[in-house]
Design a protein around this motif. Structure first.
Motif, PDB file in Angstrom:
ATOM      1  N   THR A 247      33.062   0.140 -18.988  1.00  0.00           N
ATOM      2  CA  THR A 247      32.581  -1.008 -19.757  1.00  0.00           C
ATOM      3  C   THR A 247      33.108  -0.968 -21.188  1.00  0.00           C
ATOM      4  O   THR A 247      33.517  -1.992 -21.748  1.00  0.00           O
ATOM      5  CB  THR A 247      31.052  -1.037 -19.750  1.00  0.00           C
ATOM      6  N   LYS A 250      36.823  -1.906 -21.218  1.00  0.00           N
ATOM      7  CA  LYS A 250      37.045  -3.338 -21.009  1.00  0.00           C
ATOM      8  C   LYS A 250      36.677  -4.146 -22.243  1.00  0.00           C
ATOM      9  O   LYS A 250      37.281  -5.172 -22.524  1.00  0.00           O
ATOM     10  CB  LYS A 250      36.252  -3.816 -19.792  1.00  0.00           C
ATOM     11  N   ASN A 251      35.657  -3.682 -22.972  1.00  0.00           N
ATOM     12  CA  ASN A 251      35.302  -4.383 -24.207  1.00  0.00           C
ATOM     13  C   ASN A 251      36.361  -4.208 -25.271  1.00  0.00           C
ATOM     14  O   ASN A 251      36.565  -5.091 -26.120  1.00  0.00           O
ATOM     15  CB  ASN A 251      33.947  -3.878 -24.718  1.00  0.00           C
ATOM     16  N   SER A 261      33.388  -7.028 -16.617  1.00  0.00           N
ATOM     17  CA  SER A 261      32.571  -6.189 -17.496  1.00  0.00           C
ATOM     18  C   SER A 261      31.101  -6.284 -17.120  1.00  0.00           C
ATOM     19  O   SER A 261      30.391  -5.278 -17.088  1.00  0.00           O
ATOM     20  CB  SER A 261      32.781  -6.602 -18.948  1.00  0.00           C
ATOM     21  N   GLU A 262      30.647  -7.486 -16.812  1.00  0.00           N
ATOM     22  CA  GLU A 262      29.243  -7.665 -16.438  1.00  0.00           C
ATOM     23  C   GLU A 262      28.951  -7.005 -15.096  1.00  0.00           C
ATOM     24  O   GLU A 262      27.895  -6.399 -14.895  1.00  0.00           O
ATOM     25  CB  GLU A 262      28.909  -9.153 -16.384  1.00  0.00           C
ATOM     26  N   THR A 264      30.529  -4.372 -13.881  1.00  0.00           N
ATOM     27  CA  THR A 264      30.504  -2.931 -14.108  1.00  0.00           C
ATOM     28  C   THR A 264      29.180  -2.505 -14.729  1.00  0.00           C
ATOM     29  O   THR A 264      28.614  -1.460 -14.381  1.00  0.00           O
ATOM     30  CB  THR A 264      31.669  -2.528 -15.021  1.00  0.00           C
ATOM     31  N   ARG A 265      28.666  -3.311 -15.629  1.00  0.00           N
ATOM     32  CA  ARG A 265      27.382  -2.998 -16.257  1.00  0.00           C
ATOM     33  C   ARG A 265      26.258  -3.021 -15.218  1.00  0.00           C
ATOM     34  O   ARG A 265      25.363  -2.159 -15.233  1.00  0.00           O
ATOM     35  CB  ARG A 265      27.078  -3.985 -17.383  1.00  0.00           C
ATOM     36  N   GLN A 310      25.852  -2.216 -26.092  1.00  0.00           N
ATOM     37  CA  GLN A 310      26.919  -3.068 -25.560  1.00  0.00           C
ATOM     38  C   GLN A 310      26.336  -4.344 -24.955  1.00  0.00           C
ATOM     39  O   GLN A 310      26.858  -5.448 -25.181  1.00  0.00           O
ATOM     40  CB  GLN A 310      27.713  -2.310 -24.503  1.00  0.00           C
TER      41      GLN A 310
END
Length: 899
Positions: A247, A250-251, A261-262, A264-265, A310
């Protein structure tokens, strides 16, 4: 194969009379049979001579006999004469052989029975060891672990199994077998238990090692379980750290997809949930693994320290992307009172498409993350007061409120001198966006299973909290400074007025916010602890009790300034209370000043009713209401003392003045008692301590009995009003009795009148008329001005006093009563009773001694003498219950019968 696999048939013969059968092989029974005189027939029923001849024919050569047999024959047949005795010797030998044969048969039968039992026992042994064999195979993997640790390829496990316990005879035995497992080869050693004594056959002391070996096996199993759990947790933590790292990467990459990203979170959050569930089960099942749990918690905390910021940063970016917070620049003071802001749409409703999907996903992720954090805190705080730490504001709602609060503060700074605009703006924003919380965001909170949260309540709470924070940091310090400057200079300023105005705005704001919360269907009285504090702007006093004391002081000064002129106004003491202020219908005839006082108290109570905690409300009331009540009671006492000091309550004006004060006290007492029955005051009664605002729990160690708590916050004041009433009602009664006594003194001292007839044309003694006129006049004044309850107490006390006065002054003074005197005394008593008949139907019941004395005087001589002789029992039969025997005898002696 094990030796017990060679089982012997229980039906095999124990004694053979023919040559052995080859089928028997080399069995034990065959060997036993061959060992018994093979050349002699085993037929005891034959004649001894025939048996002897057969034996001599079959006798072996002398050279084949053993040395012992040869010696025995030489000793018996040494001479020719001994040879003549040979038949007797042979017969003796045959007899001995028969005895030995019988013993052998008995022993063979016993052995047969024992071996049959052993055969059955051996079958059970085989079955049990089959079970043990399968169990050992299952333990092979765990046993190999010990072998690898010790560096040896051989694993020996000793197991003790109690397999048989016989109770069929006194010589019961228990048998156990110990076997060793070495590379799937078994050696079995028999351990005998005979009469409770234990013997190990292998001689290596293996039985003594069994407990330690069992502990070692349990330890190995625990190590295996620990290794499995630790390995699983390590894998989960690795997955979490990989997801968090992914994450972050990716950010950092601008070209990365927000959707990836979402996702993965969410993977990281789901893995955290699995990890937390495993930790919860380990904590309950294996509390001794605390270090493992602590180490995992440490790594999870590090991951959460990265994951939550994050998620919040992404959430804030999304809020900015769809235009949150809404613009406040077009708001004016005139538009603050509008029901809806038509010019500024709600961004939560206007967003759509991919932006709405991303916001909902991020909102959902924050809720899941907060629920996970609650679960972790609940586990870590097990056994402690978890409710205090578990309920936190909803993170996603806080992120909505923070930018709105920042935008509002730009306007607040312009309205320091006009705080009403501040409250109006906060209320308008809270009201305009409260509906979107339920319609759009509440389903996401429910889906995240974040129990105990309402988006509407969290939105209102966060907005009110931001307002309270601003008031505590910016507004109140200014007013505190002005008050301190006023106390130093002594110059009266507008600081107190501004303070009271600000409190009025806060109370009004809380009253407007309250319906917004109740629209969610939850009553404030049913909310959990702490929630009323969050939705009240008065919560600023929770953290600053010194400000509460200052507010109470200002409120008290303001109330006393308004109350003192009303109390000093004499018309308020003569004018009665109009209307019913109490739930009951009693007419207290209270002066208007008492109603004015309690109107002032009611306003103080209403201003503190919205304070968020019971302790604050209790503290405020004790600092404000208690001094007001004390001041009013002191005024009542002062007026009564003035009336008593001037005329000793002998004139009617003084009685009226005291009666009004008693009425005011009774009215105040009734009002306070009715208030104390309300839940609002009952809670504060339970919270009271030795000091204002101190709870019962904080005062457990004091010397105050616990029974005194719960009587109501105004219990002491109620007791003081009761004592005041009782004291002055008693003084009024004493004053009237003294006047009556003074006016009937000649009547009491005239002893001759009871021996004479009444004056011509008079049915009552003239000397008694003046005293009765005085009594009736005073009672009329009291009845007109005093409330019914206290007046009833006065006339009953007067009746008891007059009864005692007449009884002691006349009947117990050795006065002789003739027939005419008894008749005259009866007329006088009837007139006295007539005065009290206006307030009761049977006044003679309130004059017990006089009425029973008159009954004795009217008795005939025989009846009176019979009552005196019969004692207490006879007196009760004649209706005499309030006079003692001595008093009856004294009255009887003073009765003179002339006929």
């Amino acid at each position: 194969s094990p030796p017990w696999k060679h089982r012997i048939s229980p039906s095999a013969p124990l004694c053979l009379s023919s040559p052995p059968n080859p089928e028997h092989g080399n069995s034990l029974f065959t060997l036993l049979a061959l060992s018994s005189f093979p050349h002699r027939p085993n037929f005891p029923w034959l004649d001894p001579e025939i048996r002897l001849k057969w034996t001599l024919c079959k006798v072996s050569p002398l050279s084949t006999l053993s040395t012992s047999v040869s010696s025995a024959l030489n000793a018996k047949l040494g001479t020719n004469h001994d040879l003549t005795q040979a038949p007797g010797i042979v017969a003796e030998f045959l007899t001995q052989c028969d005895d030995l044969e019988r013993n052998l048969v008995h022993l063979n039968r016993t052995l047969e029975s024992n071996l049959a039992s052993y055969a059955s026992f051996s079958n059970r042994i085989g079955h049990l060891f089959g079970i043990v064999n399968s169990k050992l195979t299952d333990l092979g993997s765990s046993v190999c672990l010990r072998s690898s640790v010790s560096g040896s390829h051989q694993c020996k496990v000793s197991i003790l199994i109690l397999i048989f316990s016989s109770s069929s005879s006194s010589s019961s035995s228990s048998s156990s077998f110990v076997f060793e497992f070495v590379h799937e080869e078994y050696w079995f050693y028999l351990i005998l238990f005979l009469c409770g004594n234990f013997c190990v056959i292998d001689g290596e002391g293996l039985g003594e090692e069994l407990p330690s070996l069992a502990k070692e096996v349990a330890r190995v199993e625990a190590v295996r379980a620990y290794a499995e759990v630790a390995s699983k947790l390590d894998n989960l933590i690795g997955d979490i750290e990989d997801a968090v790292s992914s994450t972050m990467n990716k950010n950092l990459r601008k070209d990365s997809s927000a959707q990836n990203s979402e996702e993965t979170r969410m993977v990281a959050i789901k893995t955290l949930k699995v990890t937390e569930d495993l930790l919860t089960s380990v904590t309950k099942a294996r509390p001794q693994w605390a270090r493992l749990v602590s180490a995992v918690d440490h790594r999870v905390d590090r991951a959460l320290a990265i994951l939550r910021p994050q998620a919040i940063a992404d959430h804030r970016a999304l809020l900015t992307s769809f235009g949150w917070p809404p613009s406040l620049s077009n708001l004016t003071s005139s538009s603050l009172d509008a029901r809806k802001s038509s010019e500024v749409p709600n961004p939560l409703f206007t967003m759509h498409g991919d932006l709405k999907r991303r916001y909902c996903e991020n909102f959902f992720a924050l809720c899941r993350l907060q629920e996970l954090q609650r679960q972790r805190k609940s586990r870590q705080l097990e056994g402690h007061n978890r409710e205090v730490a578990l309920h936190q504001p909803l993170w996603a709602i806080e992120e909505l409120v923070i930018p709105v609060s920042v935008a509002c503060q730009r306007h607040f700074s312009k309205w320091i001198d006009k705080p009403e605009f501040i409250f109006a703006l906060v209320y308008k924003i809270t009201r305009d966006y409260v509906d979107s919380m339920d319609e759009l965001l509440q389903p996401l909170v429910d889906e995240a299973m974040l129990t105990g949260y309402s988006c509407k309540e969290e939105w209102i709470s966060a907005m009110v909290t931001s307002l309270s924070t601003y008031l505590a940091k910016e507004i109140f310090p200014i007013y505190i400074g002005q008050l301190e400057e006023e106390s130093v200079t002594g110059i009266r300023s507008q600081a107190r007025t501004s303070w009271l105005h600000l409190i009025d705005l806060m109370v009004s704001f809380d009253n407007r916010i309250k319906p917004l919360v109740e629209q969610s269907g939850i009553l404030l009285s049913l909310l959990e602890d702490g929630t009323p504090r969050k939705i009240s702007s008065l919560s600023v006093f929770c953290d600053r009790p010194d400000w509460l004391d200052m507010w109470a002081e200002i409120e008290l000064d303001d109330a006393m300034e308004k109350l003192k002129p009303e109390i000093d106004e004499e018309r308020n003491w003569t004018k009665k209370v109009q209307g019913a202020d109490l739930s009951n219908s009693d007419d207290y005839k209270s002066p208007a000043v008492s109603s004015i006082t309690f109107t002032c108290l009611s306003s103080l109570i209403e201003r503190c009713r919205l304070l968020p905690t019971v302790s604050l409300r209790s503290r405020f009331l004790r600092l404000t209401s208690t001094p007001v009540i004390k001041f009013f009671l002191d005024c009542l006492l002062l007026r009564c003392q003035e009336a008593e000091g001037l005329t000793a309550l002998t004139d009617d004006d003084a009685l009226i003045k005291v009666s009004n004060s008693v009425n005011a006290a009774h009215y105040s007492e009734s009002i306070l008692k009715e208030w104390c029955e309300d839940v609002f005051f009952l809670e504060m009664g339970l919270d009271q301590g030795e000091h204002p605002g101190e709870s019962v729990a904080e005062n457990i160690g004091s010397e105050v009995p616990i029974e005194e708590y719960g009587n109501g916050i105004f219990h002491e004041e109620i007791v003081k009003f009761e004592d005041f009433r009782t004291q002055w009602v008693e003084k009024i009664t004493i004053v009237i009795l003294r006047g009556f006594d003074a006016r009937c003194r000649d009547y009491i001292k005239n002893r001759r009148q009871w021996q004479e007839k009444s004056e011509e044309g008079w049915t009552v003694s003239q000397t008694l008329i003046g005293a009765l006129d005085y009594l009736q006049a005073k009672m009329a004044v009291i009845e007109e001005n005093l409330n019914r309850v206290d007046f009833a107490g006065i006339w009953r006390s007067l009746a008891a006093g007059v009864d005692k006065l007449i009884f002691n002054g006349i009947l117990m003074s050795n006065v002789k009563f003739h027939e005419e005197g008894v008749e005259r005394f009866g007329y006088d008593v009837e007139v006295v009773w007539g005065v009290f008949r206006a307030w009761c139907l049977r006044p003679e019941g309130f004059f017990p001694k006089v009425s029973e004395s008159l009954k004795l005087l009217k008795m005939e001589k025989d009846q009176l003498e019979d009552s005196l002789k019969g004692g207490q029992k006879r007196m009760k039969e004649n209706g005499i219950r309030h006079l003692s025997v001595a008093e009856v005898e004294k009255i009887g002696k003073n009765r003179v019968y002339t006929k």
